[in-house]
Scaffold this motif. Structure first.
Motif, mmCIF file in Angstrom:
data_model
loop_
_atom_site.group_PDB
_atom_site.id
_atom_site.type_symbol
_atom_site.label_atom_id
_atom_site.label_comp_id
_atom_site.label_asym_id
_atom_site.label_seq_id
_atom_site.Cartn_x
_atom_site.Cartn_y
_atom_site.Cartn_z
ATOM 1 N N GLU A 24 0.835 -1.217 0.000
ATOM 2 C CA GLU A 24 0.000 0.000 0.000
ATOM 3 C C GLU A 24 0.865 1.261 0.000
ATOM 4 O O GLU A 24 0.535 2.242 -0.664
ATOM 5 N N ARG A 25 1.964 1.222 0.735
ATOM 6 C CA ARG A 25 2.889 2.376 0.764
ATOM 7 C C ARG A 25 3.490 2.604 -0.616
ATOM 8 O O ARG A 25 3.625 3.739 -1.069
ATOM 9 N N GLU A 26 3.837 1.504 -1.308
ATOM 10 C CA GLU A 26 4.392 1.620 -2.659
ATOM 11 C C GLU A 26 3.367 2.191 -3.640
ATOM 12 O O GLU A 26 3.733 2.792 -4.631
ATOM 13 N N SER A 27 2.083 2.001 -3.311
ATOM 14 C CA SER A 27 1.014 2.532 -4.153
ATOM 15 C C SER A 27 0.728 4.001 -3.855
ATOM 16 O O SER A 27 -0.171 4.584 -4.455
ATOM 17 N N GLY A 28 1.445 4.560 -2.884
ATOM 18 C CA GLY A 28 1.312 5.983 -2.597
ATOM 19 C C GLY A 28 0.440 6.330 -1.409
ATOM 20 O O GLY A 28 0.153 7.499 -1.170
ATOM 21 N N ARG A 29 -0.004 5.360 -0.655
ATOM 22 C CA ARG A 29 -0.825 5.634 0.524
ATOM 23 C C ARG A 29 0.035 6.130 1.679
ATOM 24 O O ARG A 29 1.215 5.817 1.769
ATOM 25 N N SER A 30 -0.586 6.877 2.567
ATOM 26 C CA SER A 30 0.123 7.351 3.762
ATOM 27 C C SER A 30 0.378 6.163 4.684
ATOM 28 O O SER A 30 -0.257 5.108 4.567
ATOM 29 N N ARG A 36 -3.848 0.850 8.349
ATOM 30 C CA ARG A 36 -5.271 0.581 8.559
ATOM 31 C C ARG A 36 -5.784 -0.446 7.552
ATOM 32 O O ARG A 36 -6.471 -1.404 7.919
ATOM 33 N N ILE A 37 -5.435 -0.263 6.302
ATOM 34 C CA ILE A 37 -5.861 -1.192 5.250
ATOM 35 C C ILE A 37 -5.280 -2.579 5.486
ATOM 36 O O ILE A 37 -5.963 -3.598 5.331
ATOM 37 N N ALA A 38 -4.006 -2.631 5.886
ATOM 38 C CA ALA A 38 -3.344 -3.914 6.115
ATOM 39 C C ALA A 38 -4.047 -4.710 7.201
ATOM 40 O O ALA A 38 -4.362 -5.896 7.016
#
Length: 61
Positions: A24-30, A36-38
């Protein structure tokens, strides 16, 4: 980890959450959103952290 006690999760669940968070971080999320998503994903897949054998058995004996 910013929210909640993660001690009841298995090592496998913790590793899964780490991998999802990295993705998710690599996709640009904070950082906060990725975390939270994880954990939401791990909870959805496995039903949360506690895996006890207690509870109701729905089998008809």
């Amino acid at each position: 980890m910013s929210r909640g006690d993660k001690s009841s999760y298995t090592d496998k669940q913790k590793r899964q959450a780490e991998h999802i968070e990295e993705s998710e971080r690599e996709s640009g999320r904070s950082k906060e959103d990725a975390e939270r998503i994880a954990w939401a994903t791990v909870n959805k897949q496995d039903g949360g952290g506690k895996k006890s054998g207690s509870g109701r058995d729905d089998k008809d004996d």
